[in-house]
Design a protein around this motif. Structure first.
Motif, PDB file in Angstrom:
ATOM      1  N   HIS A 106      48.036 -64.906 -18.996  1.00 43.91           N
ATOM      2  CA  HIS A 106      48.526 -64.640 -18.311  1.00 43.91           C
ATOM      3  C   HIS A 106      50.291 -66.104 -18.294  1.00 43.91           C
ATOM      4  O   HIS A 106      51.508 -65.159 -18.970  1.00 43.91           O
ATOM      5  CB  HIS A 106      48.856 -65.091 -16.550  1.00 43.91           C
ATOM      6  CG  HIS A 106      47.712 -63.576 -16.561  1.00 43.91           C
ATOM      7  ND1 HIS A 106      46.792 -63.323 -16.211  1.00 43.91           N
ATOM      8  CD2 HIS A 106      47.778 -61.722 -16.883  1.00 43.91           C
ATOM      9  CE1 HIS A 106      46.087 -63.152 -15.884  1.00 43.91           C
ATOM     10  NE2 HIS A 106      46.675 -61.264 -16.566  1.00 43.91           N
ATOM     11  N   TYR A 109      51.594 -65.401 -21.964  1.00 42.66           N
ATOM     12  CA  TYR A 109      52.109 -64.437 -22.686  1.00 42.66           C
ATOM     13  C   TYR A 109      54.011 -64.605 -21.995  1.00 42.66           C
ATOM     14  O   TYR A 109      54.093 -63.487 -22.209  1.00 42.66           O
ATOM     15  CB  TYR A 109      51.066 -63.398 -21.365  1.00 42.66           C
ATOM     16  CG  TYR A 109      52.278 -61.699 -21.925  1.00 42.66           C
ATOM     17  CD1 TYR A 109      52.280 -61.277 -22.553  1.00 42.66           C
ATOM     18  CD2 TYR A 109      52.202 -61.203 -20.681  1.00 42.66           C
ATOM     19  CE1 TYR A 109      52.432 -59.378 -22.663  1.00 42.66           C
ATOM     20  CE2 TYR A 109      53.198 -59.919 -20.319  1.00 42.66           C
ATOM     21  CZ  TYR A 109      52.968 -59.204 -21.167  1.00 42.66           C
ATOM     22  OH  TYR A 109      53.946 -57.989 -21.609  1.00 42.66           O
ATOM     23  N   THR A 113      56.472 -64.323 -24.378  1.00 42.52           N
ATOM     24  CA  THR A 113      58.264 -62.977 -23.764  1.00 42.52           C
ATOM     25  C   THR A 113      59.279 -63.821 -23.840  1.00 42.52           C
ATOM     26  O   THR A 113      60.371 -62.860 -24.329  1.00 42.52           O
ATOM     27  CB  THR A 113      57.601 -62.459 -21.658  1.00 42.52           C
ATOM     28  OG1 THR A 113      56.490 -62.080 -22.715  1.00 42.52           O
ATOM     29  CG2 THR A 113      58.560 -62.127 -21.714  1.00 42.52           C
TER      30      THR A 113
END
Length: 146
Positions: A106, A109, A113
């Motif tokens: 996570h 991620y 982003t």
């Protein structure tokens, strides 16, 4: 659990340090529970009365489903007697790391982003408030992209 606490703090620091190295303006030092992004610096082309923190929070959610919170003039701004915005001292976005929720995947991620956020940052527009309550507007205000 001291070992979990160490992991959580290191994971938060990892996120903040990676974002900082990429050129994302983060508040330093990195905290133990969250990373704070300076949205006013990231979106320097968006005036404070167009809520750069809200713009970043919305962009993160639209782009990647990442939920954050604006801590700036939406949350703490006030109005003068003639209705002009008195902005908050800072326009921040908090990336909180809840206990025992996110994995290293996570965190990666979120970093990926922000690579995309940096590519499109100059194209992002600010927001205007179209409807707000008298108190605690950051909970239920309505916005429109400018």
């Amino acid at each position: 659990d001291p070992s979990y606490l160490e992991y959580r703090i290191k994971s938060t620091a990892y996120l903040g340090e990676h974002l900082h190295k990429m050129g994302v303006p983060v508040m330093m030092p990195i905290g133990g529970h969250a990373v704070y992004i300076d949205a006013k610096k990231l979106y320097s082309h968006i005036p404070v009365n167009q809520y750069p923190g809200q713009a970043l929070a919305c962009e993160l959610y639209k782009m990647a489903g990442i939920r954050t919170v604006e801590i700036g003039s939406v949350m703490f701004g006030k109005y003068s007697e003639n209705g002009d915005l008195i902005p908050a001292p800072m326009e921040l976005v908090r990336l909180a790391i809840p206990r025992r929720v996110y994995t290293q995947s996570h965190i990666e991620y979120v970093i990926e982003t922000f690579e995309e956020i940096l590519k499109t940052k100059d194209k992002i527009k600010g927001f205007k408030i179209t409807k707000e309550p008298k108190f605690l507007r950051h909970f239920t205000a309505h916005f429109e992209e400018i």
